[in-house]
Every structure is written in C-alpha cells, then in structure tokens.
Write an enzyme that holds these catalytic residues in place. Structure first.
Site, PDB file in Angstrom:
ATOM      1  N   VAL A   1      -6.668 -40.686   7.701  1.00 48.90           N
ATOM      2  CA  VAL A   1      -6.471 -41.523   8.888  1.00 48.90           C
ATOM      3  C   VAL A   1      -5.171 -42.316   8.757  1.00 48.90           C
ATOM      4  O   VAL A   1      -4.421 -42.470   9.718  1.00 48.90           O
ATOM      5  CB  VAL A   1      -7.668 -42.470   9.082  1.00 48.90           C
ATOM      6  CG1 VAL A   1      -7.502 -43.283  10.367  1.00 48.90           C
ATOM      7  CG2 VAL A   1      -8.983 -41.692   9.125  1.00 48.90           C
ATOM      8  N   THR A   2      -4.896 -42.815   7.542  1.00 49.05           N
ATOM      9  CA  THR A   2      -3.644 -43.523   7.285  1.00 49.05           C
ATOM     10  C   THR A   2      -2.448 -42.618   7.563  1.00 49.05           C
ATOM     11  O   THR A   2      -1.479 -43.018   8.212  1.00 49.05           O
ATOM     12  CB  THR A   2      -3.591 -44.007   5.826  1.00 49.05           C
ATOM     13  OG1 THR A   2      -4.696 -44.871   5.566  1.00 49.05           O
ATOM     14  CG2 THR A   2      -2.299 -44.761   5.551  1.00 49.05           C
TER      15      THR A   2
ATOM     16  N   ASP B   1      -8.388 -46.806   9.477  1.00 49.41           N
ATOM     17  CA  ASP B   1      -8.458 -46.323   8.098  1.00 49.41           C
ATOM     18  C   ASP B   1      -9.216 -47.282   7.191  1.00 49.41           C
ATOM     19  O   ASP B   1     -10.051 -46.876   6.374  1.00 49.41           O
ATOM     20  CB  ASP B   1      -7.061 -46.009   7.541  1.00 49.41           C
ATOM     21  CG  ASP B   1      -6.108 -47.201   7.572  1.00 49.41           C
ATOM     22  OD1 ASP B   1      -6.512 -48.293   8.025  1.00 49.41           O
ATOM     23  OD2 ASP B   1      -4.951 -47.030   7.155  1.00 49.41           O
ATOM     24  N   GLY B   2      -8.958 -48.584   7.354  1.00 51.15           N
ATOM     25  CA  GLY B   2      -9.668 -49.563   6.548  1.00 51.15           C
ATOM     26  C   GLY B   2     -11.145 -49.594   6.865  1.00 51.15           C
ATOM     27  O   GLY B   2     -11.991 -49.722   5.967  1.00 51.15           O
TER      28      GLY B   2
ATOM     29  N   ASP C   1      -1.813 -47.673   2.422  1.00 52.58           N
ATOM     30  CA  ASP C   1      -1.830 -48.225   3.766  1.00 52.58           C
ATOM     31  C   ASP C   1      -0.651 -49.171   3.980  1.00 52.58           C
ATOM     32  O   ASP C   1       0.026 -49.121   5.018  1.00 52.58           O
ATOM     33  CB  ASP C   1      -3.154 -48.964   3.994  1.00 52.58           C
ATOM     34  CG  ASP C   1      -3.231 -49.580   5.380  1.00 52.58           C
ATOM     35  OD1 ASP C   1      -3.089 -48.845   6.376  1.00 52.58           O
ATOM     36  OD2 ASP C   1      -3.423 -50.805   5.484  1.00 52.58           O
TER      37      ASP C   1
ATOM     38  N   ASP D   1       2.405 -48.673   6.594  1.00 51.23           N
ATOM     39  CA  ASP D   1       2.654 -49.694   7.611  1.00 51.23           C
ATOM     40  C   ASP D   1       4.133 -50.054   7.676  1.00 51.23           C
ATOM     41  O   ASP D   1       4.694 -50.244   8.755  1.00 51.23           O
ATOM     42  CB  ASP D   1       1.844 -50.952   7.309  1.00 51.23           C
ATOM     43  CG  ASP D   1       0.379 -50.805   7.677  1.00 51.23           C
ATOM     44  OD1 ASP D   1       0.018 -49.802   8.330  1.00 51.23           O
ATOM     45  OD2 ASP D   1      -0.417 -51.697   7.310  1.00 51.23           O
TER      46      ASP D   1
END
Length: 221
Positions: free
Chosen positions: A47-48, A90-91, A108, A112
């Site tokens: 997802v990240t 993701d988290g 992550d 970012d």
C-alpha cells in the site's frame, strides 16, 4: 478491531498524541477502508508503494499540460488525493493486521518525502519558478528531519502540529494544480502561486516546530 482499540494503537504509534475530533472521523473512514485489505493479508508495504507510485504518476499529467496544453493538470489533484488516501491506509492496514514494524515506519517516512517532492515537482512542471519550489521542498524536508531528530532526543509525539504538516502540503499542491487545469491560460500564475504559498507555509511551520522542540527539550533538562 474496535474503534477504541484502533484509536489507542494509532495514538501509541504517534508518540501518545491524542486524536482530535477531525482526526477521529478520518481514522474511522480509514479503518473501514483498511479492514478488508488487512483481512485479505495485503502487505502494508504494498500500500505504501502504491501511494508513492500514484504521487509520482501525478508528474505525468503536469508534464503533458506543459507540453501539449489543454487541461491535463486536472489529473494531478486526483492522483495526489488517491495517493494521500493510500498513505493513510498503509498504517491502518499494518495496525489492523498486526503487522506494524519499525522497518515499515521507515519505509513509509521515506516514501512520504519522495511523494512531497513529486507534488512540488508537478507545480514546477506546470510553470512554477524553481526558487519557491526548492524553498518549499527544503523547508519541508528539514521540518520532518527536525521532528525525527527531536524524537530521538526524547521529544514525545510530533513536538507541535504546524501549519506545514503533510496534509497541508498535499492540499496546497492539489488545489493550485486544479487551478492550472481549470484555467489553463493562467496555469503558470496558478503554479507559481501554489509554490510560493507552499514555501511560506513550510518556513512558518519549520519555525513553529523549532520553537516547540527547543521549549520541550529545555524543559526536560
């Protein structure tokens, strides 16, 4: 996982920071969206990576409008918005699936920073001057470095919630890129305005954070 347990784990993952009412609403939506992904065993890192890929993909419509004209920039805010959603998911997938890890948190954070650069890069491609883009990028990256370094020195939580948190950076880039798409004849003006607003917010946010961190570290001596 219950709503309360999710909030407790989110708070623990963010240095004990209490979720505001607005953040609680956001987290509720994220939990509902992330639950089926976690149940399906989707890796949080996937997802990240998807979020980063979507942010980088926003460069394509920006470049297309710069080269071909038209309203290609309308795709930039859409891609940045979906990328921001993936960044929030993701988290949640990691927490709900019980797969949260320090390596995942580092990945992550790195993604970012690259996504932040992509958002500003889109404004540059749409005609923003290099100076405010570089100022916004540098101050934004320093903002996150200071926070991470302060936490390494014992500061709990974010230190301070500033005017230049990541949602603000994404919103500014998306909003002004939208202006480029809606008013293609004034795209350069919209892009430049977005870069200058981003630079100003980044500098103010950095000062806010530095003051708060200095105060907290001085108090803990």
């Amino acid at each position: 996982m219950t709503r309360e347990e999710h909030l407790r784990r989110w708070s623990a993952a963010h240095g004990g920071t209490a979720a505001s009412p607005l953040v609680r609403v956001w987290l509720d939506g994220v939990r509902r969206t992330a639950s089926p992904l976690a149940a399906a065993g989707v890796p949080p890192a996937a997802v990240t990576a998807l979020g980063l890929a979507l942010a980088l993909a926003a460069l394509a419509p920006a470049a297309a409008q710069a080269e071909l004209g038209g309203r290609w920039a309308l795709g930039v805010p859409v891609l940045l918005a979906v990328a921001a959603l993936a960044d929030g998911l993701d988290g949640a997938v990691a927490v709900l699936g019980g797969t949260a890890s320090r390596a995942g948190a580092v990945l992550d954070a790195a993604c970012d920073r690259l996504a932040d650069a992509a958002a500003l890069g889109a404004l540059w491609l749409l005609g923003a001057p290099a100076l405010p883009v570089l100022v916004a990028l540098g101050a934004g990256q320093l903002h996150e470095y200071v926070r991470a370094r302060a936490q390494g020195e014992g500061v709990t939580g974010p230190g301070a919630v500033t005017v230049s948190e990541r949602p603000t950076r994404v919103l500014v880039a998306a909003m002004f890129a939208l202006g480029c798409g809606v008013y293609p004849g004034a795209a350069t003006t919209w892009a430049a305005a977005g870069a200058w607003v981003g630079a100003a917010a980044a500098l103010v946010g950095l000062v806010q954070l530095l003051v708060a961190v200095r105060r907290e570290l001085s108090a803990s001596r």
